[in-house]
Scaffold this active site. Sequence first.
Site, PDB file in Angstrom:
ATOM      1  N   ARG A  95      30.391  38.518  40.892  1.00  0.00           N
ATOM      2  CA  ARG A  95      29.867  37.554  41.860  1.00  0.00           C
ATOM      3  C   ARG A  95      29.681  38.258  43.196  1.00  0.00           C
ATOM      4  O   ARG A  95      30.266  39.316  43.443  1.00  0.00           O
ATOM      5  CB  ARG A  95      30.803  36.356  42.017  1.00  0.00           C
ATOM      6  CG  ARG A  95      32.148  36.682  42.621  1.00  0.00           C
ATOM      7  CD  ARG A  95      33.083  35.490  42.611  1.00  0.00           C
ATOM      8  NE  ARG A  95      34.328  35.785  43.302  1.00  0.00           N
ATOM      9  CZ  ARG A  95      34.548  35.557  44.583  1.00  0.00           C
ATOM     10  NH1 ARG A  95      33.586  35.008  45.324  1.00  0.00           N
ATOM     11  NH2 ARG A  95      35.696  35.842  45.140  1.00  0.00           N
ATOM     12  N   ARG A 153      29.611  33.820  52.830  1.00  0.00           N
ATOM     13  CA  ARG A 153      30.283  32.910  53.755  1.00  0.00           C
ATOM     14  C   ARG A 153      29.242  32.377  54.728  1.00  0.00           C
ATOM     15  O   ARG A 153      28.643  33.160  55.464  1.00  0.00           O
ATOM     16  CB  ARG A 153      31.377  33.634  54.543  1.00  0.00           C
ATOM     17  CG  ARG A 153      32.569  34.057  53.737  1.00  0.00           C
ATOM     18  CD  ARG A 153      33.592  34.655  54.676  1.00  0.00           C
ATOM     19  NE  ARG A 153      34.677  35.301  53.945  1.00  0.00           N
ATOM     20  CZ  ARG A 153      35.540  36.133  54.485  1.00  0.00           C
ATOM     21  NH1 ARG A 153      35.444  36.428  55.769  1.00  0.00           N
ATOM     22  NH2 ARG A 153      36.497  36.686  53.767  1.00  0.00           N
ATOM     23  N   ARG A 190      37.256  58.114  38.754  1.00  0.00           N
ATOM     24  CA  ARG A 190      36.467  58.635  39.857  1.00  0.00           C
ATOM     25  C   ARG A 190      37.459  59.138  40.907  1.00  0.00           C
ATOM     26  O   ARG A 190      38.547  58.594  41.074  1.00  0.00           O
ATOM     27  CB  ARG A 190      35.572  57.549  40.465  1.00  0.00           C
ATOM     28  CG  ARG A 190      34.402  57.170  39.591  1.00  0.00           C
ATOM     29  CD  ARG A 190      33.359  58.272  39.518  1.00  0.00           C
ATOM     30  NE  ARG A 190      32.655  58.436  40.799  1.00  0.00           N
ATOM     31  CZ  ARG A 190      31.874  59.465  41.089  1.00  0.00           C
ATOM     32  NH1 ARG A 190      31.710  60.440  40.235  1.00  0.00           N
ATOM     33  NH2 ARG A 190      31.264  59.534  42.264  1.00  0.00           N
ATOM     34  N   GLU A 248      34.563  59.943  54.103  1.00  0.00           N
ATOM     35  CA  GLU A 248      35.035  59.738  52.738  1.00  0.00           C
ATOM     36  C   GLU A 248      33.878  59.936  51.757  1.00  0.00           C
ATOM     37  O   GLU A 248      32.869  59.233  51.825  1.00  0.00           O
ATOM     38  CB  GLU A 248      35.624  58.336  52.582  1.00  0.00           C
ATOM     39  CG  GLU A 248      36.232  58.066  51.220  1.00  0.00           C
ATOM     40  CD  GLU A 248      36.929  56.712  51.160  1.00  0.00           C
ATOM     41  OE1 GLU A 248      36.614  55.929  50.246  1.00  0.00           O
ATOM     42  OE2 GLU A 248      37.790  56.446  52.048  1.00  0.00           O
ATOM     43  N   TYR A 252      43.104  49.412  38.976  1.00  0.00           N
ATOM     44  CA  TYR A 252      43.017  49.445  40.433  1.00  0.00           C
ATOM     45  C   TYR A 252      43.885  48.306  40.945  1.00  0.00           C
ATOM     46  O   TYR A 252      43.678  47.146  40.574  1.00  0.00           O
ATOM     47  CB  TYR A 252      41.574  49.269  40.905  1.00  0.00           C
ATOM     48  CG  TYR A 252      41.472  49.257  42.412  1.00  0.00           C
ATOM     49  CD1 TYR A 252      41.390  50.452  43.121  1.00  0.00           C
ATOM     50  CD2 TYR A 252      41.507  48.067  43.124  1.00  0.00           C
ATOM     51  CE1 TYR A 252      41.325  50.454  44.498  1.00  0.00           C
ATOM     52  CE2 TYR A 252      41.445  48.060  44.503  1.00  0.00           C
ATOM     53  CZ  TYR A 252      41.356  49.254  45.186  1.00  0.00           C
ATOM     54  OH  TYR A 252      41.310  49.255  46.552  1.00  0.00           O
ATOM     55  N   ASP A 295      45.783  46.461  44.398  1.00  0.00           N
ATOM     56  CA  ASP A 295      46.053  46.362  45.826  1.00  0.00           C
ATOM     57  C   ASP A 295      47.551  46.533  46.060  1.00  0.00           C
ATOM     58  O   ASP A 295      48.372  46.395  45.142  1.00  0.00           O
ATOM     59  CB  ASP A 295      45.592  45.005  46.367  1.00  0.00           C
ATOM     60  CG  ASP A 295      44.085  44.897  46.443  1.00  0.00           C
ATOM     61  OD1 ASP A 295      43.422  45.924  46.669  1.00  0.00           O
ATOM     62  OD2 ASP A 295      43.559  43.774  46.257  1.00  0.00           O
TER      63      ASP A 295
END
Length: 375
Positions: free
Chosen positions: A173, A177, A250, A301, A349, A351
Site C-alpha cells: 500500500r 495523509r 542487500r 548512504e 527486517y 524495527d
Amino acid sequence: MERYDYLIVGAGLFGAVFAHEARLAGKRCLVIDKRAHRGGNIYCEDVEGIRVHKYGAHIFHTDNKDVWDYVNRLVEFNRYTNSPLAYYEGKLYNLPFNMNTFYQLWGVKTPAEAKTKVAEQRKAYEFISEPANLEEQALKLCGKDIYTRLIKGYTEKQWGRPATELPSFIIKRVPFRFIFDNNYFNDAYQGIPKGGYNVLIDALLEGIEVRLDTNYFENREAWDAMADKILFTGCIDEYFNYQCGRLEYRSLRFDHRHLEVEDYQGNAVVNYTAGDVPYTRVIEHKHFEYGTQPTTVITYEYPDAFAPGKEPYYPVNDARNSEIFKSYRELAVSRGNVLFGGRLAQYTYADMDDTVAAALALAKQQFCQLRETMI
C-alpha cells in the site's frame, strides 16, 4: 575454564536486552562480538561531540507503551521527530506523502483537491487488475507523478534491480495523509536516547562481561563448552555452515564526512530519489540531537550488493529465500540448548521496538516469569 549460564553471540540490541534480563534473573552471562564495539548497527561514533550513527540512521519509534517505558527506565530520550525530505531533480518534497507533498507536486491546497488529483493519477492505471511487478503495483496505487519522482529511482537503487523485476508485494500500500503533517511515523512514542545509543547499550550491559574483537566461528567448540545455553544473534545460515543454501541480503555502504560548516542541509535525513544519483540518502547526524556544534558530520548512504565480508542489512524475502529460511528454522528447533534471536538469526527486517519486545519475550520464556518491572 570459566562456566556461564548463557553465552550470547552478538552485542547488538537483541543480545544486550536478553543479557540484561538474564543478569536480573540471576544468570551469569558472557557476551561476545566480532566487532570492536558494542551495540551492533545502532553503535554511535563520537566526532567532536556529534554522535554519528555509524551504520545508518536509527530512530526509536513505537506504539507499544510497555517497550517505551522499558527503554526509558534505562535512559532518557529526547523528542526527536523523523521528518525526512526527498530531493528530486533540484526540488525538495516532504515525506511521508501528505498535504505538503501534494502542494509541492501539484499546487493543491485542500484535502478535497488533493484527493481529486490522486484519484485522477490512479485512474490512468485502473486497467491493471493484477499487478505483475512493483512498478505496476505502485502505478496502480499512486499514479505516475509520485511513483516517478519519489518511489521508482529510490527503490531500484535500494534493491539493485529494475522495479519491473521486483515482486509487487514489496509495496502493499502507499499511505496518503490528507493533512499537513510531516511526522514520518504514526507511532505514539518517538525519540533518540540523549547522548546516543551507546548510552542505552551501556545501561543494558552494565555488570555483564563483554569480549569484543571475538569471532565465535574461529573457536566455536570452545565457546560452546563454556555455557549451558547459547543465544546466537548472527546469520542463521552461517551458523549451520550454509548446508541448506545461502540466504540473500542487500548491504549498505557509508561515506562519512566531517565538514567545517555549521549546518549542511538543515535536516537529519534527505532522500535522493532519482535513479542517476548513486546514493539513496544523506544523513546529517547533529540534527538527531539538536546539536549546536560549530561543525557537522554528514553520511552518504549507498546501497550495495551483499558478499561475504560485508554487513548483511536487508533480507531478500522472496519465495526462494523464504524456503531456505524455513529449512534453517526447522534445524534450529533441533538445537535444544541454542536460542536464535535478532534480525539475522530470524532473517527479518525488524524495527528497534520489535527487537526489544522479541528479546523480552524470549527472556520471559527462558526465565518463566519476569520481574515486576518487565513487560
